[in-house]
Write an enzyme that holds these catalytic residues in place. Sequence first.
Site, PDB file in Angstrom:
ATOM      1  N   ASP A  12      14.599 -29.796  51.410  1.00 56.99           N
ATOM      2  CA  ASP A  12      13.451 -28.923  51.147  1.00 56.99           C
ATOM      3  C   ASP A  12      13.803 -28.072  49.925  1.00 56.99           C
ATOM      4  O   ASP A  12      14.608 -27.143  50.020  1.00 56.99           O
ATOM      5  CB  ASP A  12      13.208 -28.070  52.401  1.00 56.99           C
ATOM      6  N   HIS A  16      12.858 -23.030  57.364  1.00 58.71           N
ATOM      7  CA  HIS A  16      11.470 -22.543  57.421  1.00 58.71           C
ATOM      8  C   HIS A  16      10.732 -23.375  58.476  1.00 58.71           C
ATOM      9  O   HIS A  16      11.068 -24.551  58.692  1.00 58.71           O
ATOM     10  CB  HIS A  16      10.853 -22.764  56.034  1.00 58.71           C
ATOM     11  N   LYS A  70       5.361 -21.931  44.121  1.00 59.50           N
ATOM     12  CA  LYS A  70       6.621 -21.164  44.121  1.00 59.50           C
ATOM     13  C   LYS A  70       7.403 -21.410  42.833  1.00 59.50           C
ATOM     14  O   LYS A  70       8.479 -20.861  42.634  1.00 59.50           O
ATOM     15  CB  LYS A  70       7.482 -21.577  45.321  1.00 59.50           C
ATOM     16  N   CYS A 112       8.326 -16.985  58.519  1.00 61.09           N
ATOM     17  CA  CYS A 112       8.217 -18.366  59.020  1.00 61.09           C
ATOM     18  C   CYS A 112       9.589 -18.942  59.344  1.00 61.09           C
ATOM     19  O   CYS A 112       9.862 -20.124  59.059  1.00 61.09           O
ATOM     20  CB  CYS A 112       7.470 -19.266  58.034  1.00 61.09           C
TER      21      CYS A 112
HETATM   22  N1  7TS Z   1      10.216 -24.386  52.823  1.00 59.52           N
HETATM   23  C1  7TS Z   1      10.705 -23.229  52.377  1.00 59.52           C
HETATM   24  C2  7TS Z   1      12.176 -23.061  52.203  1.00 59.52           C
HETATM   25  C3  7TS Z   1       9.817 -22.188  52.072  1.00 59.52           C
HETATM   26  O1  7TS Z   1      10.293 -21.029  51.626  1.00 59.52           O
HETATM   27  C4  7TS Z   1       8.425 -22.379  52.264  1.00 59.52           C
HETATM   28  C5  7TS Z   1       7.426 -21.280  52.045  1.00 59.52           C
HETATM   29  C6  7TS Z   1       7.979 -23.625  52.687  1.00 59.52           C
HETATM   30  C7  7TS Z   1       8.907 -24.605  52.969  1.00 59.52           C
HETATM   31  C8  7TS Z   1       6.538 -23.953  52.808  1.00 59.52           C
HETATM   32  O2  7TS Z   1       6.006 -24.052  51.534  1.00 59.52           O
HETATM   33  P1  7TS Z   1       4.435 -24.214  51.291  1.00 59.52           P
HETATM   34  O3  7TS Z   1       4.297 -24.081  49.807  1.00 59.52           O
HETATM   35  O4  7TS Z   1       4.043 -25.557  51.788  1.00 59.52           O
HETATM   36  O5  7TS Z   1       3.778 -23.092  52.035  1.00 59.52           O
HETATM   37  N2  7TS Z   1       7.964 -19.976  52.162  1.00 59.52           N
HETATM   38  C9  7TS Z   1       7.271 -18.821  52.144  1.00 59.52           C
HETATM   39  C10 7TS Z   1       7.906 -17.590  52.181  1.00 59.52           C
HETATM   40  O6  7TS Z   1       9.116 -17.426  52.208  1.00 59.52           O
HETATM   41  N3  7TS Z   1       6.978 -16.615  52.170  1.00 59.52           N
HETATM   42  O7  7TS Z   1       5.765 -17.190  52.122  1.00 59.52           O
HETATM   43  C11 7TS Z   1       5.939 -18.562  52.112  1.00 59.52           C
END
Ligand code: 7TS
Length: 410
Positions: free
Chosen positions: A204, A127, A230, A368
């Site tokens: 991650d 990501h 999540k 992303c």
């Molecule tokens: N790493 C992974 C594997 C992710 O799926 C996401 C967010 C992030 C980091 C970033 O997380 P955040 O909570 O700091 O935003 N992924 C997604 C997605 O797949 N669709 O919207 C956000």
Amino acid sequence: MQTATDINRGLQRDDFPLLGRVVHGKPLAYLDSAATTQKPNAVIEAIDAFYRETNANVHRGLHRLAQEATDLYEGARADVREHLNANDTREIVFVRGTTEAINLVAQSYLRPRATSGDEVIVTEMEHHANIVPWQIVGDMIGVRLRVVPIDNDGQIDLEAFERLLNPRTRLVAVTHVSNVLGTINPVKTIIKMTRQTGAAVLVDGAQAVPHMPVDLQDLDCDFYTLSGHKTFGPTGIGVLFGKAELLNAMPPYQGGGDMIQSVTWEGTTFKDAPARFEAGTPHIAGAVGLAAALGYLRSVGYEHIAKQEQSLLAYATARLQALPGLRLIGTADHKAAVLSFVLDGVHPHDVATVLDAHGVATRAGHHCAQPLMRRFGVPATTRASLAFYNSQSDLDALITGIESAREMFQ
Ligand code: 7TS
């Protein structure tokens, strides 16, 4: 115990009030849990009760409410430690989410230690949150990103990884579960291989903790991240786990209240972790909600969650693969319930728009992960991402919606 009814209905579906919504006159089929999960009553009620009964700032008041709020906040930290089986509560830093956790490690771990010519290894499936922070710091000091390739099913090439490891490797940063492909990476092997060198490992875990138990003492990584939203908890709260000796050797990332030992005009000394990384008033209700979410997950049970999600994944994979002109992106042997696909002749955004009209919530775009899209030669995909509350009828609605998109656009 899971029964056939669970697959038809979704496990514990009634715990999630939002899942009862009607969208465009259709029952909601929420298939966007990788973007954010829906929240169970246990989480909504914990946040509601905090604001109704306890609300106060933490760590600085002597009055009753301040003490109770501090106990709840620090209790949430202890719950996170237990959930992830970390060694020590002081290794649990509350942050906004995975994005902030990785930026913190880039700025406070990598930046002070790296010198020009050092390397950070990531994989092709990361990501942007696990790419861009390394590039920002890398550009300041001349640190190079090295990228582990993946195969056509979306699995890491471990031999290529081994070849990339070298004395200039400062850090290996890898996702536990891919948000696009669903691939569950062999992170324990990757950590063991990295241990042969002097490099640190960050995992991650944003897409892992919602689906599977994580044992940090068993994994033995240096850093691990999660995002509350999540994981059936609130937005704006997440966790950076870091080994205590590393965290305490890292300079603070932000300065302010609640993280200092002493401040004079000549300079400031800092508290140990986690306080040194939690400047300012934290997201107290968020931490309380996250602890409620993790407790709720344990009460449902990861064995039941895995069984439900794997049954749904098998069903969805078979139904999608039977659709002519549909290509699944991400077909690893070991994967979580994430289904990204492209449909011949129909733009992924058009697919998602038609699905929305059927009450089916998916995400379309690059998720992303632009380098990953390039790897598979597609500009975007449509993605259905599942949780244990999903049902077979959610997936039937997905298939009906895709068939209708094909009729409209092909
Ligand atoms: N790493 C992974 C594997 C992710 O799926 C996401 C967010 C992030 C980091 C970033 O997380 P955040 O909570 O700091 O935003 N992924 C997604 C997605 O797949 N669709 O919207 C956000």
